[in-house]
Design a protein around this motif. Structure first.
Motif, PDB file in Angstrom:
ATOM      1  N   UNK A  57      62.119 -46.163 128.420  1.00  0.00           N
ATOM      2  CA  UNK A  57      63.037 -47.042 129.149  1.00  0.00           C
ATOM      3  C   UNK A  57      64.008 -46.169 129.934  1.00  0.00           C
ATOM      4  N   UNK A  58      64.120 -46.433 131.230  1.00  0.00           N
ATOM      5  CA  UNK A  58      65.002 -45.611 132.075  1.00  0.00           C
ATOM      6  C   UNK A  58      66.348 -46.288 132.314  1.00  0.00           C
ATOM      7  N   UNK A  59      66.356 -47.599 132.255  1.00  0.00           N
ATOM      8  CA  UNK A  59      67.609 -48.321 132.447  1.00  0.00           C
ATOM      9  C   UNK A  59      67.466 -49.743 131.899  1.00  0.00           C
ATOM     10  N   UNK A  60      68.588 -50.288 131.454  1.00  0.00           N
ATOM     11  CA  UNK A  60      68.555 -51.651 130.926  1.00  0.00           C
ATOM     12  C   UNK A  60      69.894 -52.316 131.166  1.00  0.00           C
ATOM     13  N   UNK A  61      69.852 -53.575 131.585  1.00  0.00           N
ATOM     14  CA  UNK A  61      71.098 -54.326 131.754  1.00  0.00           C
ATOM     15  C   UNK A  61      70.944 -55.720 131.145  1.00  0.00           C
ATOM     16  N   UNK A  62      72.073 -56.272 130.752  1.00  0.00           N
ATOM     17  CA  UNK A  62      72.063 -57.672 130.325  1.00  0.00           C
ATOM     18  C   UNK A  62      73.352 -58.330 130.797  1.00  0.00           C
ATOM     19  N   UNK A  63      73.234 -59.613 131.130  1.00  0.00           N
ATOM     20  CA  UNK A  63      74.433 -60.410 131.384  1.00  0.00           C
ATOM     21  C   UNK A  63      74.329 -61.636 130.499  1.00  0.00           C
ATOM     22  N   UNK A  64      75.284 -61.769 129.571  1.00  0.00           N
ATOM     23  CA  UNK A  64      75.210 -62.826 128.557  1.00  0.00           C
ATOM     24  C   UNK A  64      76.361 -63.804 128.775  1.00  0.00           C
ATOM     25  N   UNK A  65      76.031 -65.057 128.926  1.00  0.00           N
ATOM     26  CA  UNK A  65      77.062 -66.084 129.121  1.00  0.00           C
ATOM     27  C   UNK A  65      77.094 -66.987 127.894  1.00  0.00           C
TER      28      UNK A  65
ATOM     29  N   UNK B 131      71.745 -47.910 138.015  1.00  0.00           N
ATOM     30  CA  UNK B 131      71.056 -47.968 139.309  1.00  0.00           C
ATOM     31  C   UNK B 131      70.101 -46.794 139.461  1.00  0.00           C
ATOM     32  N   UNK B 132      70.597 -45.614 139.117  1.00  0.00           N
ATOM     33  CA  UNK B 132      69.744 -44.429 139.170  1.00  0.00           C
ATOM     34  C   UNK B 132      68.577 -44.585 138.204  1.00  0.00           C
ATOM     35  N   UNK B 133      68.884 -45.156 137.047  1.00  0.00           N
ATOM     36  CA  UNK B 133      67.839 -45.346 136.031  1.00  0.00           C
ATOM     37  C   UNK B 133      66.729 -46.264 136.520  1.00  0.00           C
ATOM     38  N   UNK B 134      67.099 -47.340 137.148  1.00  0.00           N
ATOM     39  CA  UNK B 134      66.066 -48.268 137.641  1.00  0.00           C
ATOM     40  C   UNK B 134      65.214 -47.599 138.726  1.00  0.00           C
ATOM     41  N   UNK B 135      65.819 -46.660 139.486  1.00  0.00           N
ATOM     42  CA  UNK B 135      65.049 -45.958 140.516  1.00  0.00           C
ATOM     43  C   UNK B 135      63.959 -45.093 139.899  1.00  0.00           C
ATOM     44  N   UNK B 136      64.213 -44.604 138.691  1.00  0.00           N
ATOM     45  CA  UNK B 136      63.219 -43.767 138.014  1.00  0.00           C
ATOM     46  C   UNK B 136      62.093 -44.594 137.403  1.00  0.00           C
ATOM     47  N   UNK B 137      62.279 -45.902 137.342  1.00  0.00           N
ATOM     48  CA  UNK B 137      61.328 -46.743 136.610  1.00  0.00           C
ATOM     49  C   UNK B 137      60.054 -46.994 137.405  1.00  0.00           C
ATOM     50  N   UNK B 138      58.932 -47.044 136.680  1.00  0.00           N
ATOM     51  CA  UNK B 138      57.664 -47.442 137.295  1.00  0.00           C
ATOM     52  C   UNK B 138      57.497 -48.947 137.211  1.00  0.00           C
TER      53      UNK B 138
ATOM     54  N   UNK C 188      69.493 -43.971 128.072  1.00  0.00           N
ATOM     55  CA  UNK C 188      70.322 -43.074 128.873  1.00  0.00           C
ATOM     56  C   UNK C 188      71.245 -43.882 129.778  1.00  0.00           C
ATOM     57  N   UNK C 189      70.694 -44.975 130.286  1.00  0.00           N
ATOM     58  CA  UNK C 189      71.458 -45.796 131.233  1.00  0.00           C
ATOM     59  C   UNK C 189      71.429 -47.257 130.778  1.00  0.00           C
ATOM     60  N   UNK C 190      72.566 -47.755 130.411  1.00  0.00           N
ATOM     61  CA  UNK C 190      72.611 -49.138 129.926  1.00  0.00           C
ATOM     62  C   UNK C 190      73.929 -49.787 130.314  1.00  0.00           C
ATOM     63  N   UNK C 191      73.860 -51.038 130.709  1.00  0.00           N
ATOM     64  CA  UNK C 191      75.076 -51.772 131.053  1.00  0.00           C
ATOM     65  C   UNK C 191      74.924 -53.205 130.569  1.00  0.00           C
ATOM     66  N   UNK C 192      75.882 -53.652 129.772  1.00  0.00           N
ATOM     67  CA  UNK C 192      75.816 -55.015 129.251  1.00  0.00           C
ATOM     68  C   UNK C 192      77.131 -55.724 129.546  1.00  0.00           C
ATOM     69  N   UNK C 193      76.997 -56.977 129.925  1.00  0.00           N
ATOM     70  CA  UNK C 193      78.177 -57.769 130.286  1.00  0.00           C
ATOM     71  C   UNK C 193      78.127 -59.094 129.537  1.00  0.00           C
TER      72      UNK C 193
END
Lengths: 286, 754, 80, 169
Positions: B318-326, B185-192, B351-356
């Motif tokens: 890249x400041x943040x990255x997430x994935x949701x894989x079904x 969340x913090x990472x996405x806030x830093x993103x342009x 630095x900030x990554x979350x994968x589900x």
């Protein structure tokens, strides 16, 4: 199951007529054996027509060409005179399957299999081809577009066999072409097919036949599409009209090979491209 | 025992040369024997009856008429397969139920009965005499639909694992797994710039050309033999024995030549049933799947639905990255979905990554591994989004990747910190590759993408036997799926200092060698190679001892060089070196036969990365796509036999291209598979592909004596995205669903212009 | 030493991202984890791999864990 | 079901076998004649692993009935080598690592032989289209096409030599 390989058309028809169970004609077998393998068909009798000499030849006659029902695709491709006269029909025949399948498959088999997506059928319809039929009650001739009556269904009566396909004599200043769309470069069944055959007089299209495959329960002869280009030099306007007429004629389904929207649109695209090739083959200049 | 297997950067004599494979002549003359090529006296033909329904209760199953048919020797249903041998182990129970339906058919193609008869005609007739009353049940085949609250729940015992608190109601979601670090969340806030996109991939099959086949021969005393096409004959033995309640050591499993596997031959389907038929009939039984059965009832890979979100700064970090894989996992829970979450962002330094990931049960065949299982779909979604972010930032996609690439010391998105890795070098090589600079024509586009795979080691056992004439048998327990016998023979020759031609490699059966894990996880050459090195070094110890005995000197004064024992020192100047053949000729009076073996766990496999470049041409009127140029750049660690390394690169790329463009399981509304054949399940044919250029990078794996990493799987990870990026570049519209079929391209173009 | 848990393994330790365990080998690590966190056994049954300074060990439980090593526990997965 | 007696010539040898009338030539060759080099990948003519020549024509043996082989000349992969002398295609497939698992190899060799006999110097595109009926899942076809190119070159060289020898005579 019984296998018979008679040497005359008459004997073949008699065998079929006498069989009380399920009887099928075996030519190339490239559709029939697949269905037998899957259990869809369980014949009691197979009548192999490849021993019938007349059905094994391509002959040039005063009125055009005769392609025997048991002539494999590879031999159609090797026949120089036929290829020169009817390049569209020959290229359609050559599109069926692989080189391996070409070693066996026949255009009559392709027709009698009665798939809406058969490659040779639109090309034959555009060419004005006729099927010579032999049966217990004698012989008759039927325009190719009348042979298939629905998916998997033909106008052939019990024990009737197509002996050969006849193609008319090539008029001067005429040409034909067949194009199909498949997702790969080879080995697929047509998602859409388009055949165009036309004749020029003083550089202008005098007559034309346009046929589409895989866009309706049977291959279509699209009179409006022919009308759209007759009298033209195949200018862009005529091509647009041709494409629109083809798309308008489509009554396709959604299936594993394509969507209604896709088939409808690409039918026009292919007809346009096939017309351009046929026009060029006829010696036309846009 | 842990072996000393660290990388030593040694000079090689034969490693890296392109020798002819030892099984080459057998395979070009038709002599090689595959799964369906074995026969036994008195063998019967085994065949299966399969469910035509996606989901149905089996109300009545009457086999009495089939049993009475002349020539039928055994009929098997779940009634003949008690689950007591599974000991309550859920995974074994699932395997048993997948092999033969137990009261309920869970997918179109699920086996419900099997017969063994004197010939195929009789067996087919018998199948028709089996009477089944089905009661159709609601079914679900789409992963997103299966996750809905109102979806038919396929198993009442599946509760989502990995969710706190554990749900109190069963569902089709068998597992949720999350990986990552930092604060997204913090990472996405830093993103342009933030790009968020959803993707779907169709279900694909490994498409090995050889259908599953086996010859089972059971004796009533519980001993038996199984000849089978498999990637792991030991695993097959263990599973079959467990399910059927046999003693493992009494069941000898021989792996035939294998006609392709790609992960699909790591699980049993027909094999336990063939053994059960053979046991009941007390005759050998051969079972060969038809192609239709392979598609309907073996283990394809998952279809997926994936969301990706990436944020980056203007200067391209890249400041943040997430994935949701079904992941749609088929009729039983599995673990493949995990890998989607683990591999999603593996190439990047984040630095900030979350994968589900979610593993979702559906009315389709239980999925199996398929070459880097689950990674290609996640890479498709991530690498497509990476391109979009680069595009939005106005940065060249390859520069953007280089800027964000993981390196030694980076914490991976799945947890651990990387050692020396090859993502940076493959990207640099791609950037400077002539392919990158080649001009594109009308309607053409270029795309590139990165891929990652773990690679695995595992339990491995290898034996070297020295024959009296100095030739050497190398027996390994990892099935040779793509030429590993050549690589392992090279390793054996390298270590012993003898010519390659002096080594004959074999795949040992389950009675000849100790346990070996399957040939999966790109481990064949890595793990059996390491085991071969150790076994060879042990053989050399014996050879040195024999020379010392013959010379009557201490073994410490003997060294092994260039295939010979040398007595070291001035005092032994009179002693001519003894070759391996000379030592082998006198074993009877130096201590007996000579062998070296090794049983161990080959841990420490190195991760591998690849960067692919793809050019396509798209016909905007038909949506037809042709791949016109393709380049694979991959880190192999060390290429033992470069030809077969290149072959792995090219084969993986081709499978990925097929997946990207045409391959797909198509299900009807009735839940039945509509294209169970090579006609409409469209794998690439020869004329669909260009030559596939390769560039092998060699960044040594520090945990292997030669630096070897696995190479087999990584190459299928980038192509989906590379092709998608190229098509999107060519048509100017982002393609978010594979296969990128012609109708989908035209529809996307239409949507764009509307 | 600090042992970092990834993915589904965190559920064994009440969702914690890392736990403190004193162990010199993988075997000792697993034994102590099962003692301290009974829920860990279920994960052991499914398979657990250990990354020590970035190298993944799946089966060799005698592997010595060096002092100060970075230790990650991962689900044990298979390839194709 | 009545059986058929079939007299045929396989790889130059007279062979007789009996088979049910609905049995494919592929099954007959594999199970009755023992030529297991002919592989079944699909049974529907889509993969080419069962490729043989029937009176010189390339066909899928799964799409031919055993009874249809009566009086015909059959060529299979087992007949490619001349004694211990491998056919140039076989040599080049090994040399170029044009096989991985090898299950498709017999079909490719038979198809490529037919191609090179018909067209001794095919272009890459001609090779690719001629072999489109043979599926390979391992190699991506790259090394197969290169091996066929190399074999073609070798065969052209050999044919030139033979022609020269003839001239001298």
């Amino acid at each position: 199951m019984r296998y018979e390989a008679p040497t005359t058309s008459k004997a073949a028809a008699e065998l079929l007529a006498a069989e009380k169970g399920k009887a099928y004609v075996l030519a190339g077998g490239t559709d029939l054996l697949v269905r037998m393998k899957s259990g869809m068909l369980e014949p009691d009798l197979l009548v192999d027509i490849k021993q019938i000499a007349k059905m094994r030849e391509i002959s040039k006659t005063a009125s055009g060409f005769r392609i025997g029902a048991a002539v494999p695709g590879v031999e159609i491709g090797e026949h120089k005179a036929l290829g020169k006269a009817w390049p569209g029909v020959v290229e359609a025949a050559q599109l069926i399957g692989s080189d391996q399948v070409q070693g066996r498959c026949t255009i009559v088999g392709n027709l009698c299999n009665a798939s809406p997506a058969a490659d040779t059928v639109p090309a034959l319809i555009a060419a004005g081809a006729k099927a010579a039929i032999v049966g217990p009650k004698g012989r008759r001739t039927l325009a190719v577009e009348k042979v298939v009556t629905g998916p998997g269904q033909t106008a052939l009566a019990k024990a009737e066999i197509i002996e050969y396909i006849s193609l008319p004599k090539r008029a001067p200043k005429s040409g034909d072409a067949y194009l199909r769309f498949i997702p790969r470069t080879e080995m697929d069944i047509a998602v859409v097919g388009a055949g165009v055959n036309l004749t020029l007089a003083r550089g202008i299209i005098k007559s034309a036949r346009v046929s589409l495959g895989a866009v309706a329960p049977t291959a279509l002869l699209v009179a409006d599409a022919a009308k759209a280009i007759i009298g033209s030099k195949l200018d862009d306007e005529a091509l647009d009209k041709l494409a629109a007429a083809c798309s308008a004629a489509c009554k396709p389904i959604n299936d594993k090979r394509g969507t209604i929207e896709y088939r409808t649109r690409v039918a026009g695209v292919l007809a346009r491209r096939a017309a351009l090739i046929a026009f060029e083959r006829a010696g036309g200049k846009r | 025992m842990k072996q000393d297997t660290n990388f030593t950067n040694q000079e090689f004599r034969v490693i890296g040369t392109r020798v002819k494979r030892p099984d080459g002549i057998d395979k070009v003359t038709g002599r090689a024997r595959y799964g369906a090529d074995a026969t036994a006296p008195g063998q019967l033909v085994g065949m299966f009856l399969r469910s035509p329904h996606a989901h149905a209760r089996i109300k009545k199953l009457d086999v009495s008429r089939a049993e009475k048919l002349q020539g039928v020797k055994a009929v098997i249903t779940s009634a003949d397969l008690p689950d007591e041998h599974c000991g309550g182990d859920r995974e074994l129970l699932n395997i048993l139920e997948n092999c033969m339906a137990r009261g309920r058919a869970l997918y179109d193609g699920h086996a419900v009965a099997a017969v063994a008869a004197v010939d195929a005609t009789t067996a087919k007739k018998a199948l028709k005499l089996i009477k089944i009353d089905y009661e159709k049940l609601p079914h679900v085949t789409d992963v997103d639909e299966a996750m809905q609250a109102d979806a038919p729940v396929i198993h009442d015992w599946v509760y989502t694992v990995g969710v706190e608190p554990q749900p109190n109601k069963p569902s089709n979601v068998s597992m949720r797994a999350q990986f990552g670090h930092g604060d997204v969340e913090a990472g996405f806030k830093e993103a342009d710039v933030i790009i968020e996109k959803s993707y779907k991939t169709g279900q694909t099959h490994q498409g090995y050309i050889e259908p599953h086949a086996c010859l089972a021969n059971m004796s009533p005393d519980g001993s038996g033999e199984l000849w089978v096409t498999t990637q792991g004959h030991f695993a097959y033995r263990n599973t079959c024995a467990q399910i059927l309640g046999l003693n493992m050591a009494k069941l000898k499993v021989t792996s035939s030549e294998i006609g392709g596997g790609f992960g699909g031959k790591t699980h049993v389907w027909i094999e336990p049933i063939a053994l059960a038929l053979s046991r009941k009939a007390n005759r050998p039984v051969k079972v060969v799947m038809s192609r239709e059965e392979v598609f309907r009832a073996s283990g394809p890979t998952s279809s997926t639905s994936i969301d990706v979100k990436i944020g980056a700064t203007k200067d391209g970090r890249i400041t943040a990255a997430t994935s949701e894989c079904r992941y749609q996992g088929g009729a039983f829970p599995g673990t493949w979905a995990l890998i989607g979450a683990m591999t999603s962002f593996a190439p990047y330094d984040l630095k900030n990554v979350q994968t589900v990931s979610y593993d979702v049960v559906c009315n389709r065949p239980k999925v199996a591994a398929y070459r880097a299982p689950s990674a290609p779909m996640a890479a498709f979604a991530v690498e497509s989004t990476v391109d979009l972010v680069a595009q939005e930032l106005g940065i060249d996609p390859i520069d953007f990747r280089i800027l964000n690439a993981a390196k030694e010391g980076t914490q991976s998105s799945y947890g651990p910190v990387y050692g020396p890795i090859g993502i940076g070098p493959t990207l640099d090589a791609a950037k400077s590759h002539p392919h990158m600079k080649a001009k594109l024509g009308k309607n053409q586009g270029r795309g590139m993408a990165c891929g990652f795979w773990f690679n695995f080691g595992g339990q491995t056992s290898t034996t070297i036997n020295v024959a009296a004439d100095g030739t050497v048998n190398l027996s390994v327990g990892t099935v040779d799926v793509g030429g590993s016998r050549a690589s392992l023979s090279l390793i054996c020759a390298e270590e012993l200092g003898i010519p390659y031609e002096q080594v004959k490699a074999h795949i040992g059966d389950t009675a000849a060698l100790a346990h070996n894990d399957m040939t999966d996880g790109s481990r064949g050459t890595f793990a059996s190679g390491m085991a071969t090195i150790v076994a060879a070094r042990r053989t050399i110890e014996v050879l040195k001892q024999r020379a010392a005995t013959a010379w009557e000197i201490p073994v410490e004064e003997v060294e092994w060089k260039d295939g010979c024992a040398h007595a070291v020192g001035e005092a032994h100047a009179d002693k001519a070196p003894l070759s391996l053949a000379e030592i082998a000729a006198n074993t009877e009076n130096t201590g007996g036969p000579i062998a070296g073996h090794n049983e161990f766990v080959a841990d420490g496999a190195g991760v591998s990365f690849a960067s692919h470049i793809c050019d396509v041409e798209v016909d905007p009127e038909t949506g037809s796509t042709r791949v016109i140029r393709y380049t694979v750049i991959q880190d192999a660690g060390k290429a033992i036999h470069p030809d077969y390394v290149e072959g792995q690169f090219q084969g993986g790329a081709a499978q990925g291209i097929g997946w990207a463009l045409n391959e797909e399981y198509i299900y009807g509304d009735d839940g039945r598979l509509q294209n169970p054949g090579f006609l409409d399940y469209r794998i690439p044919v020869c004329s669909d592909l260009p030559f596939i250029d390769t560039q092998i990078l060699e960044i040594p794996n520090p945990n292997h004596p030669y630096g070897v990493r696995g190479v087999g799987e990584t190459s299928i990870v980038p192509p989906l995205a590379a092709v998608a990026n190229a098509v999107s570049n060519a048509v100017g519209v982002r393609m978010t669903q594979v296969p990128i079929s012609p109708p989908r391209i035209l529809a996307a173009l239409d949507a764009e212009s509307a | 030493m600090q042992v970092k848990l990834t993915g589904p393994l965190r559920s064994a330790a009440g969702g914690q991202a890392s736990v403190e365990v004193e162990a010199s080998t993988i075997r000792e690590l697993f034994r102590k984890l099962c003692e301290q966190y009974p829920g860990f056994q279920a994960h052991m049954d499914n398979g657990v791999a250990v990354a020590i300074n970035g190298d993944v060990f799946r089966d060799e439980w005698s592997t010595v864990i060096p002092e100060g090593a970075e230790v990650f526990l991962l689900p044990r997965i298979q390839g194709g | 079901m009545s059986g058929a007696h079939v007299s045929t010539t396989i790889n130059g040898d007279a062979v007789e076998f009996a088979c049910p009338q609905d049995e494919s030539l592929l099954d007959a060759l594999r199970n009755r004649v023992g030529l297991t080099g002919v592989k079944e990948g699909c049974g529907t003519g889509d993969c080419g692993a069962c490729s043989i020549t029937l009176d010189g024509r390339l066909v899928c043996s799964c799409l031919v009935l055993g009874v249809e082989a009566n009086g015909k000349q059959i060529g299979t992969v087992e007949g490619l080598a001349d004694g211990d002398q491998l056919h140039p295609l076989q040599e080049k497939f090994i040399e170029h690592a044009a096989l991985q698992c090898g299950i498709c190899t017999p079909g490719f060799l038979v198809a490529a032989k037919v191609l090179l006999e018909r067209n001794p110097d095919p272009s890459e595109t001609e090779i690719r289209y001629a072999l489109a009926g043979n599926l390979c899942r391992c190699t991506g076809y790259d090394k197969i096409v290169r091996a066929v190119q190399a074999a073609g070159k070798e065969m052209r060289k050999q044919n030139k030599k033979k022609a020269k020898k003839k001239k001298k005579k």
